[in-house]
Design a protein around this motif. Structure first.
Motif, PDB file in Angstrom:
ATOM      1  N   LEU A   1     -52.400 -42.356  -4.345  1.00  0.00           N
ATOM      2  CA  LEU A   1     -52.344 -40.938  -4.691  1.00  0.00           C
ATOM      3  C   LEU A   1     -50.990 -40.341  -4.313  1.00  0.00           C
ATOM      4  O   LEU A   1     -50.357 -39.657  -5.115  1.00  0.00           O
ATOM      5  CB  LEU A   1     -53.480 -40.204  -3.975  1.00  0.00           C
ATOM      6  N   ILE A   2     -50.531 -40.616  -3.099  1.00  0.00           N
ATOM      7  CA  ILE A   2     -49.245 -40.087  -2.635  1.00  0.00           C
ATOM      8  C   ILE A   2     -48.112 -40.553  -3.542  1.00  0.00           C
ATOM      9  O   ILE A   2     -47.242 -39.768  -3.931  1.00  0.00           O
ATOM     10  CB  ILE A   2     -48.988 -40.498  -1.168  1.00  0.00           C
ATOM     11  N   THR A   3     -48.121 -41.832  -3.918  1.00  0.00           N
ATOM     12  CA  THR A   3     -47.070 -42.387  -4.774  1.00  0.00           C
ATOM     13  C   THR A   3     -47.012 -41.677  -6.121  1.00  0.00           C
ATOM     14  O   THR A   3     -45.940 -41.294  -6.584  1.00  0.00           O
ATOM     15  CB  THR A   3     -47.315 -43.897  -5.011  1.00  0.00           C
ATOM     16  N   VAL A   4     -48.162 -41.485  -6.753  1.00  0.00           N
ATOM     17  CA  VAL A   4     -48.194 -40.899  -8.100  1.00  0.00           C
ATOM     18  C   VAL A   4     -47.920 -39.398  -8.054  1.00  0.00           C
ATOM     19  O   VAL A   4     -47.201 -38.865  -8.903  1.00  0.00           O
ATOM     20  CB  VAL A   4     -49.515 -41.249  -8.811  1.00  0.00           C
ATOM     21  N   VAL A   5     -48.451 -38.698  -7.055  1.00  0.00           N
ATOM     22  CA  VAL A   5     -48.157 -37.266  -6.909  1.00  0.00           C
ATOM     23  C   VAL A   5     -46.659 -37.067  -6.673  1.00  0.00           C
ATOM     24  O   VAL A   5     -46.043 -36.181  -7.270  1.00  0.00           O
ATOM     25  CB  VAL A   5     -48.988 -36.635  -5.763  1.00  0.00           C
ATOM     26  N   ALA A   6     -46.065 -37.905  -5.823  1.00  0.00           N
ATOM     27  CA  ALA A   6     -44.629 -37.776  -5.533  1.00  0.00           C
ATOM     28  C   ALA A   6     -43.783 -37.990  -6.782  1.00  0.00           C
ATOM     29  O   ALA A   6     -42.684 -37.433  -6.893  1.00  0.00           O
ATOM     30  CB  ALA A   6     -44.226 -38.769  -4.439  1.00  0.00           C
TER      31      ALA A   6
END
Length: 193
Positions: A127-132
């Motif tokens: 999630l963090i990777t794609v949101v970033a």
């Protein structure tokens, strides 16, 4: 802004995100949609706990998500993206860069709590990777459908070595806020309605 329900009590919110953040999200998703080239494939990864793939309703869940997404989206899951014996940790960064969006499922954080989902450390990092990267991330709930993670209330759990995430879907979620429409438009292949 809080509205009132029929009893005069404050109505449950349809989002936990402030209005300015929601407007920014909608604008960013519209920009993604406007920049999509004709014929460009759209790839979305479904992040689900491994135990889900062994459940009898797994195929039903996949079909439900496919129906909720725009026509032409390539929905990938762990099996179709990595396969048995893959070095997921080594492959994830390059794979994530090729994605147009992410759908997370998580597990019910507490029995009977349909709006609260818990993500493990791997799903949290995805999630963090794609949101970033500025791409849409949606939470799938069997009763409520797709919900932009932006509209959910996050709570980080665990330690730095084993950090997890709890997402709470707003009590007033109706499934029609502009954030969901914008996220789905960002995932719509050019040339589809």
């Amino acid at each position: 802004m809080n509205s009132m329900n029929a009893t005069g009590a404050p109505a449950a919110p349809d989002s936990y995100a402030p209005p300015a953040r929601r407007r920014g999200f909608v604008q960013a998703m519209r920009q993604i949609a406007a920049n999509r080239s004709p014929g460009e494939p759209v790839r979305v990864y479904l992040s689900a706990p491994p135990v889900y793939r062994d459940r009898p309703n797994w195929q039903h869940r996949l079909d439900t998500i496919r129906k909720a997404l725009p026509d032409g989206v390539d929905l990938l899951d762990y099996d179709s993206a990595f396969g048995t014996g893959a070095d997921y940790a080594a492959q994830w960064p390059e794979f994530a860069a090729s994605l147009d969006g992410l759908i997370v499922t998580g597990t019910r954080a507490k029995p009977g709590k349909t709006r609260m989902h818990a993500l493990g450390s791997a799903a949290r990092q995805e999630l963090i990777t794609v949101v970033a990267a500025g791409k849409p991330v949606l939470l799938h709930n069997m009763e409520l459908g797709l919900v932009p993670v932006l509209d959910c209330k996050p709570k980080r759990l665990g330690t730095d070595d084993d950090s997890r995430l709890r997402l709470l879907i707003p009590g007033g979620w109706t499934g029609v806020p502009p954030t969901l429409d914008a996220a789905l438009d960002a995932l719509r292949p050019t040339g589809t309605a």
